[in-house]
Scaffold this motif. Structure first.
Motif, PDB file in Angstrom:
ATOM      1  N   GLU A   1       0.839  -1.207   0.000  1.00 28.15           N
ATOM      2  CA  GLU A   1       0.000   0.000   0.000  1.00 28.15           C
ATOM      3  C   GLU A   1       0.873   1.257   0.000  1.00 28.15           C
ATOM      4  OE1 GLU A   1      -3.621   2.184   2.487  1.00 28.15           O
ATOM      5  OE2 GLU A   1      -2.846   0.245   3.177  1.00 28.15           O
ATOM      6  N   ILE A   2       1.985   1.226   0.730  1.00 24.51           N
ATOM      7  CA  ILE A   2       2.895   2.382   0.737  1.00 24.51           C
ATOM      8  C   ILE A   2       3.525   2.558  -0.639  1.00 24.51           C
ATOM      9  CG2 ILE A   2       5.038   3.309   1.702  1.00 24.51           C
ATOM     10  CD1 ILE A   2       4.285   2.144   4.365  1.00 24.51           C
ATOM     11  N   ASN A   3       3.916   1.454  -1.272  1.00 29.20           N
ATOM     12  CA  ASN A   3       4.471   1.540  -2.627  1.00 29.20           C
ATOM     13  C   ASN A   3       3.488   2.236  -3.570  1.00 29.20           C
ATOM     14  OD1 ASN A   3       5.730  -1.055  -1.332  1.00 29.20           O
ATOM     15  ND2 ASN A   3       7.148  -0.425  -2.911  1.00 29.20           N
ATOM     16  N   THR A   4       2.206   1.873  -3.459  1.00 32.33           N
ATOM     17  CA  THR A   4       1.180   2.472  -4.309  1.00 32.33           C
ATOM     18  C   THR A   4       1.000   3.953  -4.003  1.00 32.33           C
ATOM     19  OG1 THR A   4      -0.001   0.370  -4.502  1.00 32.33           O
ATOM     20  CG2 THR A   4      -1.250   2.363  -4.983  1.00 32.33           C
ATOM     21  N   LEU A   5       0.978   4.299  -2.713  1.00 31.77           N
ATOM     22  CA  LEU A   5       0.819   5.701  -2.325  1.00 31.77           C
ATOM     23  C   LEU A   5       1.971   6.551  -2.835  1.00 31.77           C
ATOM     24  CD1 LEU A   5      -0.488   5.345   1.342  1.00 31.77           C
ATOM     25  CD2 LEU A   5      -1.767   6.188  -0.642  1.00 31.77           C
ATOM     26  N   LYS A   6       3.164   6.007  -2.831  1.00 32.43           N
ATOM     27  CA  LYS A   6       4.311   6.744  -3.363  1.00 32.43           C
ATOM     28  C   LYS A   6       4.119   7.031  -4.860  1.00 32.43           C
ATOM     29  CE  LYS A   6       6.988   7.156   0.264  1.00 32.43           C
ATOM     30  NZ  LYS A   6       7.504   8.463   0.749  1.00 32.43           N
ATOM     31  N   GLY A   7       3.482   6.105  -5.560  1.00 33.80           N
ATOM     32  CA  GLY A   7       3.156   6.337  -6.956  1.00 33.80           C
ATOM     33  C   GLY A   7       2.122   7.440  -7.125  1.00 33.80           C
ATOM     34  N   GLU A   8       1.135   7.488  -6.227  1.00 27.75           N
ATOM     35  CA  GLU A   8       0.134   8.549  -6.262  1.00 27.75           C
ATOM     36  C   GLU A   8       0.775   9.912  -6.007  1.00 27.75           C
ATOM     37  OE1 GLU A   8      -3.555   8.070  -6.710  1.00 27.75           O
ATOM     38  OE2 GLU A   8      -2.377   6.533  -7.730  1.00 27.75           O
ATOM     39  N   MET A   9       1.736   9.946  -5.090  1.00 28.51           N
ATOM     40  CA  MET A   9       2.442  11.197  -4.815  1.00 28.51           C
ATOM     41  C   MET A   9       3.283  11.621  -6.017  1.00 28.51           C
ATOM     42  SD  MET A   9       3.561  10.342  -0.887  1.00 28.51           S
ATOM     43  CE  MET A   9       4.557  11.823  -0.681  1.00 28.51           C
ATOM     44  N   ALA A  10       3.947  10.655  -6.647  1.00 29.37           N
ATOM     45  CA  ALA A  10       4.765  10.973  -7.816  1.00 29.37           C
ATOM     46  C   ALA A  10       3.923  11.565  -8.940  1.00 29.37           C
ATOM     47  CB  ALA A  10       5.488   9.716  -8.297  1.00 29.37           C
ATOM     48  N   ALA A  11       2.669  11.131  -9.048  1.00 32.41           N
ATOM     49  CA  ALA A  11       1.778  11.608 -10.112  1.00 32.41           C
ATOM     50  C   ALA A  11       1.027  12.870  -9.724  1.00 32.41           C
ATOM     51  CB  ALA A  11       0.782  10.506 -10.479  1.00 32.41           C
ATOM     52  N   GLY A  12       1.271  13.399  -8.541  1.00 33.50           N
ATOM     53  CA  GLY A  12       0.625  14.632  -8.120  1.00 33.50           C
ATOM     54  C   GLY A  12      -0.814  14.462  -7.696  1.00 33.50           C
ATOM     55  N   ARG A  13      -1.270  13.226  -7.581  1.00 30.72           N
ATOM     56  CA  ARG A  13      -2.658  12.988  -7.184  1.00 30.72           C
ATOM     57  C   ARG A  13      -2.828  13.008  -5.668  1.00 30.72           C
ATOM     58  NH1 ARG A  13      -2.186   9.301 -11.764  1.00 30.72           N
ATOM     59  NH2 ARG A  13      -1.502   7.637 -10.345  1.00 30.72           N
ATOM     60  N   LEU A  14      -1.724  13.000  -4.942  1.00 34.23           N
ATOM     61  CA  LEU A  14      -1.746  13.001  -3.488  1.00 34.23           C
ATOM     62  C   LEU A  14      -0.619  13.907  -3.023  1.00 34.23           C
ATOM     63  CD1 LEU A  14      -3.125  11.679  -1.002  1.00 34.23           C
ATOM     64  CD2 LEU A  14      -1.398   9.866  -1.146  1.00 34.23           C
ATOM     65  N   ARG A  15      -0.961  14.918  -2.203  1.00 35.61           N
ATOM     66  CA  ARG A  15       0.040  15.917  -1.845  1.00 35.61           C
ATOM     67  C   ARG A  15      -0.102  16.355  -0.394  1.00 35.61           C
ATOM     68  NH1 ARG A  15      -2.257  17.851  -6.458  1.00 35.61           N
ATOM     69  NH2 ARG A  15      -3.292  19.546  -5.354  1.00 35.61           N
ATOM     70  N   GLY A  16       0.963  16.989   0.085  1.00 34.58           N
ATOM     71  CA  GLY A  16       0.935  17.690   1.366  1.00 34.58           C
ATOM     72  C   GLY A  16       0.509  16.847   2.545  1.00 34.58           C
ATOM     73  N   ALA A  17      -0.312  17.464   3.415  1.00 35.27           N
ATOM     74  CA  ALA A  17      -0.754  16.802   4.641  1.00 35.27           C
ATOM     75  C   ALA A  17      -1.557  15.545   4.339  1.00 35.27           C
ATOM     76  CB  ALA A  17      -1.581  17.773   5.490  1.00 35.27           C
ATOM     77  N   SER A  18      -2.324  15.571   3.254  1.00 37.05           N
ATOM     78  CA  SER A  18      -3.113  14.385   2.897  1.00 37.05           C
ATOM     79  C   SER A  18      -2.196  13.206   2.600  1.00 37.05           C
ATOM     80  CB  SER A  18      -3.990  14.685   1.681  1.00 37.05           C
ATOM     81  OG  SER A  18      -4.939  15.681   1.977  1.00 37.05           O
ATOM     82  N   ALA A  19      -1.078  13.478   1.930  1.00 37.90           N
ATOM     83  CA  ALA A  19      -0.126  12.415   1.614  1.00 37.90           C
ATOM     84  C   ALA A  19       0.496  11.861   2.893  1.00 37.90           C
ATOM     85  CB  ALA A  19       0.961  12.938   0.679  1.00 37.90           C
ATOM     86  N   GLN A  20       0.896  12.738   3.792  1.00 36.60           N
ATOM     87  CA  GLN A  20       1.515  12.284   5.037  1.00 36.60           C
ATOM     88  C   GLN A  20       0.535  11.467   5.882  1.00 36.60           C
ATOM     89  OE1 GLN A  20       4.775  12.524   5.742  1.00 36.60           O
ATOM     90  NE2 GLN A  20       4.975  13.466   3.722  1.00 36.60           N
ATOM     91  N   ASN A  21      -0.707  11.920   5.932  1.00 35.66           N
ATOM     92  CA  ASN A  21      -1.712  11.179   6.696  1.00 35.66           C
ATOM     93  C   ASN A  21      -1.959   9.798   6.089  1.00 35.66           C
ATOM     94  OD1 ASN A  21      -2.058  13.309   8.472  1.00 35.66           O
ATOM     95  ND2 ASN A  21      -3.774  14.191   7.329  1.00 35.66           N
ATOM     96  N   ALA A  22      -2.033   9.747   4.769  1.00 37.54           N
ATOM     97  CA  ALA A  22      -2.272   8.468   4.099  1.00 37.54           C
ATOM     98  C   ALA A  22      -1.109   7.511   4.332  1.00 37.54           C
ATOM     99  CB  ALA A  22      -2.492   8.687   2.610  1.00 37.54           C
TER     100      ALA A  22
END
Length: 485
Positions: free
Chosen positions: A123-144
């Protein structure tokens, strides 16, 4: 593997009861035809501080030398991370000059992809991909990330994993155990990036078995990486800006490069850049190329000595609305992480964050730095609280003192481990020598010149080094940015 070698390894395993021991086994990946590669598992306790700890199995590959009479002391190599597999893609040693003189041994770090168990957090690997694509950012990314870490921890511990057993000192002890069960009196160690810290820990704990050490892109135990992760990147970008400014051709073609970079990041922050990304890179999903994605693309390019001289042109043209050269850099930055995040968090949350300042870590993600809020750190304090592993003793955050002959490599443009981190080892390691390669970056020694210096050092760790090729390096030729692509 020949029958005689198999018999020898089998007898070795039987001669050693319990753990540690070596068990012959097929290689993790199918090796190329004609290769002389022996494989197996190092079997060790998961947590050496607990008498009833279960055993874990770590893949080992031994690439046999082509020499008629190989040197008696092999080289053990381990890659960076923590969380990068050493053996998953290793299939051949045909291009490795080291094998002309001695054996090469590669050990999979405990908890990494091919180890048993592997501390994977998909799940963390996937979230890192979401962050790389700009779909997840900032505090929301850290919380996720924090919530995903909690779920991954629960899954791993429910399967029987003792997360407190996955530390740098534990892997250093694995290395010493491997030397003993393979029957070597001494050997040579080579570490890249995080594994420089690992090899330094071996020197701290088991110096008697080490003939020499090669450290490339040094991460000393005493530095607080997350407190300066973005500053390290800024240092490398400043080298590009200043290098262009003092190059007659580059400065004429791309004046005020630092200002143009700031304009490019600010433009992306106001509105995602309209890059025509390939569907094969995006997986058919939308990508928001904001400031962080621009900076991450440039950060990745700073690892490539061939691309570094072209960065002024790439930045300048993108600031003017021409994204043709920036686009492939962004595409190369997309996709999920491939790290074994369970191991990565166990190491980081026990060895780094306990000694770091939360405010300084948070400041490295601040948009005020002009980097679009990019996050080059490893783990937040919040994530580490959820991961909940025991901190290591304070000694593990102090410089290593050693008289073992050591060769230190650094790359001028390294955005992760600045050259000064390698130079500072000279203060506590009187037998260390420092070699900085102009124009190169992270992994500075993995080229023809670095290979020549490495081979000479291994032949005679206290002898003279052939540094002519190092002295002849011109460095990055930013004049290339003045030419048309």
């Amino acid at each position: 593997m020949s029958s005689s070698i198999m018999a020898f390894l089998a007898s070795l395993s039987l001669a050693i009861s319990g753990v540690p021991r070596f068990e012959p086994a097929p290689c993790p990946a199918t090796v190329e035809a004609g290769e002389r590669i022996d494989c197996g598992f190092l079997v060790v306790p998961e947590n050496r501080s607990k008498a009833e700890s279960r055993s874990i199995r770590l893949p080992v590959m031994r690439l046999r030398s082509r020499a008629e009479r190989p040197a008696k002391d092999p080289l053990l190599f381990m890659p960076g991370g923590p969380g990068v597999s050493a053996v998953a893609r290793l299939r051949s040693g045909k291009k490795n000059l080291l094998l002309d003189e001695r054996d090469l041994i590669v050990l999979e770090q405990r908890g990494v992809k091919m180890a048993q168990p592997a501390l994977e957090c998909p799940e963390i690997n996937t979230l890192k991909g979401e962050m790389a694509a700009g779909r997840l950012r900032g505090a929301s990314a850290q919380n996720a990330l924090t919530k995903a870490a909690g779920r991954c921890r629960a899954t791993l511990t429910a399967s029987g994993v003792d997360l407190d057993g996955y530390t740098t000192t534990a892997t250093a002890d694995d290395i010493e155990d491997l030397r003993k069960v393979l029957g070597y009196e001494t050997w040579n160690l080579q570490g890249l990036s995080y594994s420089t810290r690992l090899m330094l820990t071996v020197l701290r704990r088991h110096p008697a078995g080490v003939r020499s050490v090669i450290l490339d892109s040094v991460l000393p135990p005493e530095v607080n990486f997350d407190e300066v992760a973005a500053v390290n990147l800024l240092r490398s970008l400043d080298l590009v800006f200043d290098g262009c400014a003092i190059d007659r051709e580059c400065s004429a073609a791309h004046p005020d490069l630092r200002k143009r970079f700031a304009q490019l990041v600010a433009t992306a922050e106001r509105k995602p850049l309209p890059l025509g990304l390939k569907e094969s890179a995006t997986g058919g999903r939308p990508v928001e190329v904001r400031g962080a994605q621009v900076v991450e693309a440039l950060y990745n390019a700073l690892h490539d000595p061939e691309r570094i001289p072209l960065l002024p042109r790439i930045i300048s043209r993108a600031a003017a609305g021409d994204y043709s050269e920036l686009t492939p850099l962004v595409e190369d930055s997309l996709g999920p992480s491939t790290m074994s995040w369970g191991l990565r968090l166990s190491v980081w949350c026990s060895e780094e964050t306990p000694f770091e300042d939360p405010k300084r870590i948070a400041a490295q993600r601040s948009p005020a730095l002009g980097l679009g809020g990019v996050d080059e750190g490893t783990a937040s304090m919040e994530t580490c609280r959820v991961w909940n592993v025991a901190p290591v003793p304070a000694e593990e955050n102090t410089p290593v003192k050693s008289d073992v002959p050591t060769l230190i490599f650094a790359g001028e443009f390294d955005p992760d481990t600045p050259p000064d981190w390698g130079r500072q080892l000279l203060e506590s390691m009187p037998q260390a020598r420092y070699v900085e390669l102009r124009g190169y970056s992270h992994g500075a020694s993995f080229n023809r010149c670095g290979g020549q210096v490495t081979m000479a050092f291994l032949r005679d760790p206290k002898g003279p080094l052939p540094l002519d090729c190092v002295l002849q390096l011109r460095g990055a030729d930013f004049g290339k940015s003045a030419a048309a692509p």
